[in-house]
Design a protein around this motif. Structure first.
Motif, mmCIF file in Angstrom:
data_model
loop_
_atom_site.group_PDB
_atom_site.id
_atom_site.type_symbol
_atom_site.label_atom_id
_atom_site.label_comp_id
_atom_site.label_asym_id
_atom_site.label_seq_id
_atom_site.Cartn_x
_atom_site.Cartn_y
_atom_site.Cartn_z
ATOM 1 N N ARG A 1 0.832 -1.190 0.000
ATOM 2 C CA ARG A 1 0.000 0.000 0.000
ATOM 3 C C ARG A 1 0.871 1.247 0.000
ATOM 4 O O ARG A 1 2.039 1.228 0.387
ATOM 5 N N GLY A 2 0.263 2.346 -0.446
ATOM 6 C CA GLY A 2 0.919 3.634 -0.384
ATOM 7 C C GLY A 2 0.044 4.602 0.390
ATOM 8 O O GLY A 2 -1.074 4.265 0.812
ATOM 9 N N ASP A 3 0.546 5.816 0.587
ATOM 10 C CA ASP A 3 -0.166 6.774 1.405
ATOM 11 C C ASP A 3 -0.158 8.153 0.774
ATOM 12 O O ASP A 3 0.840 8.580 0.183
ATOM 13 N N VAL A 4 -1.277 8.858 0.924
ATOM 14 C CA VAL A 4 -1.389 10.269 0.600
ATOM 15 C C VAL A 4 -2.026 10.927 1.816
ATOM 16 O O VAL A 4 -3.091 10.491 2.272
ATOM 17 N N ALA A 5 -1.373 11.953 2.353
ATOM 18 C CA ALA A 5 -1.899 12.592 3.556
ATOM 19 C C ALA A 5 -1.678 14.089 3.495
ATOM 20 O O ALA A 5 -0.778 14.584 2.806
ATOM 21 N N ALA A 6 -2.519 14.812 4.221
ATOM 22 C CA ALA A 6 -2.401 16.262 4.318
ATOM 23 C C ALA A 6 -2.239 16.651 5.783
ATOM 24 O O ALA A 6 -2.950 16.131 6.656
ATOM 25 N N GLN B 1 6.766 -0.991 7.422
ATOM 26 C CA GLN B 1 6.583 0.243 6.652
ATOM 27 C C GLN B 1 6.357 1.404 7.618
ATOM 28 O O GLN B 1 5.574 1.280 8.561
ATOM 29 N N PRO B 2 7.031 2.540 7.413
ATOM 30 C CA PRO B 2 6.821 3.678 8.318
ATOM 31 C C PRO B 2 5.428 4.261 8.151
ATOM 32 O O PRO B 2 4.904 4.335 7.034
ATOM 33 N N ASP B 3 4.822 4.676 9.254
ATOM 34 C CA ASP B 3 3.500 5.282 9.148
ATOM 35 C C ASP B 3 3.619 6.736 8.697
ATOM 36 O O ASP B 3 4.698 7.310 8.621
ATOM 37 N N ILE B 4 2.493 7.329 8.401
ATOM 38 C CA ILE B 4 2.471 8.652 7.799
ATOM 39 C C ILE B 4 3.042 9.708 8.743
ATOM 40 O O ILE B 4 3.642 10.702 8.309
ATOM 41 N N ILE C 1 6.838 9.657 8.431
ATOM 42 C CA ILE C 1 7.262 10.270 7.170
ATOM 43 C C ILE C 1 7.212 11.796 7.298
ATOM 44 O O ILE C 1 8.134 12.506 6.882
ATOM 45 N N PHE C 2 6.139 12.302 7.902
ATOM 46 C CA PHE C 2 6.009 13.743 8.108
ATOM 47 C C PHE C 2 7.138 14.264 9.006
ATOM 48 O O PHE C 2 7.763 15.286 8.704
ATOM 49 N N ASP C 3 7.396 13.569 10.107
ATOM 50 C CA ASP C 3 8.444 14.018 11.034
ATOM 51 C C ASP C 3 9.811 14.036 10.353
ATOM 52 O O ASP C 3 10.593 14.987 10.515
#
Length: 214
Positions: A22-27, A172-175, A178-180
């Motif tokens: 899976r991949g991720d898109v986040a705001a 897999q790293p969570d969102i 990735i943000f941090d």
């Protein structure tokens, strides 16, 4: 802080897009995640741009994000090509800054995983390791030599032989990680993908097409 309010950040992870992943898109608005979409399967790369469009519309981000954080790899050719091309294009169109991070850097943003070596599964029963000195290693799992007690993390850890390594059960790293990690990185130019294996593009069987007639 952006001139028109809290920083709007778009986070993209297409490094693991593919069959069974899976991949991720986040705001994020400031440091708060205000929207998160998970994309799964081989066809998920085709929906990256439309997912961002829907997300921006729902959040009222008519001007797009101020900042784009994207995982640069290691990962699949298709997932990285799609997600990083989108990141580069959005940054150009919206005037956003670009912040690229590797999967290992994302894991190491966790307070307890700062000294972990990220091990990613590749094709043909091979692995790709992001070492602590910033270098990379690729080969068969049995050929990876690490000191006893080394902390290893990632979806390739299950392929390693038991040689006294400390295994962290995260693939897999969570969102949030990735943000941090991206928030700590300086802005850069266009993002470059970190592939596990060279793309296996093949020329047409009958050679190149002839040049078009004038």
């Amino acid at each position: 802080m952006a001139a028109d309010g809290p920083t709007r950040s778009l986070v993209l992870n297409g490094a693991t897009l593919g069959a069974g992943s899976r991949g991720d898109v986040a705001a994020f608005l400031g440091s708060e995640c205000v929207a998160h979409e998970r994309l799964e399967g081989m066809g998920a790369t085709a929906s990256l741009a439309s997912t961002c469009q829907v997300l921006f519309r729902a959040l009222g981000w008519q001007q797009g994000p101020h900042r784009i954080i994207a995982v640069t790899g290691p990962g699949s050719f298709t997932g990285l090509r799609a997600s990083l091309a989108l990141a580069d294009g959005l940054a150009f169109g919206c005037g956003a800054t670009l912040h690229g991070v590797t999967t290992g850097q994302c894991f190491r943003a966790h307070s307890a995983w700062g000294e972990s070596i990220c091990v990613t599964q590749a094709r043909r029963n091979r692995i790709f390791a992001e070492l602590l000195d910033g270098t990379f290693w690729a080969g068969a799992p049995a050929e990876l030599e690490l000191p006893a007690g080394s902390r290893v993390i990632g979806n390739g850890v299950s392929l390693l032989q038991d040689t006294g390594l400390v295994r962290i059960d995260e693939t897999q790293p969570d969102i949030g990680l990735i943000f941090d990690a991206g928030s700590r990185m300086a802005a850069s130019g266009p993002l470059q993908p970190l592939y596990i294996d060279a793309p296996e593009a093949k020329p047409p069987a009958q050679g190149l097409r002839p040049a078009p007639l004038p």
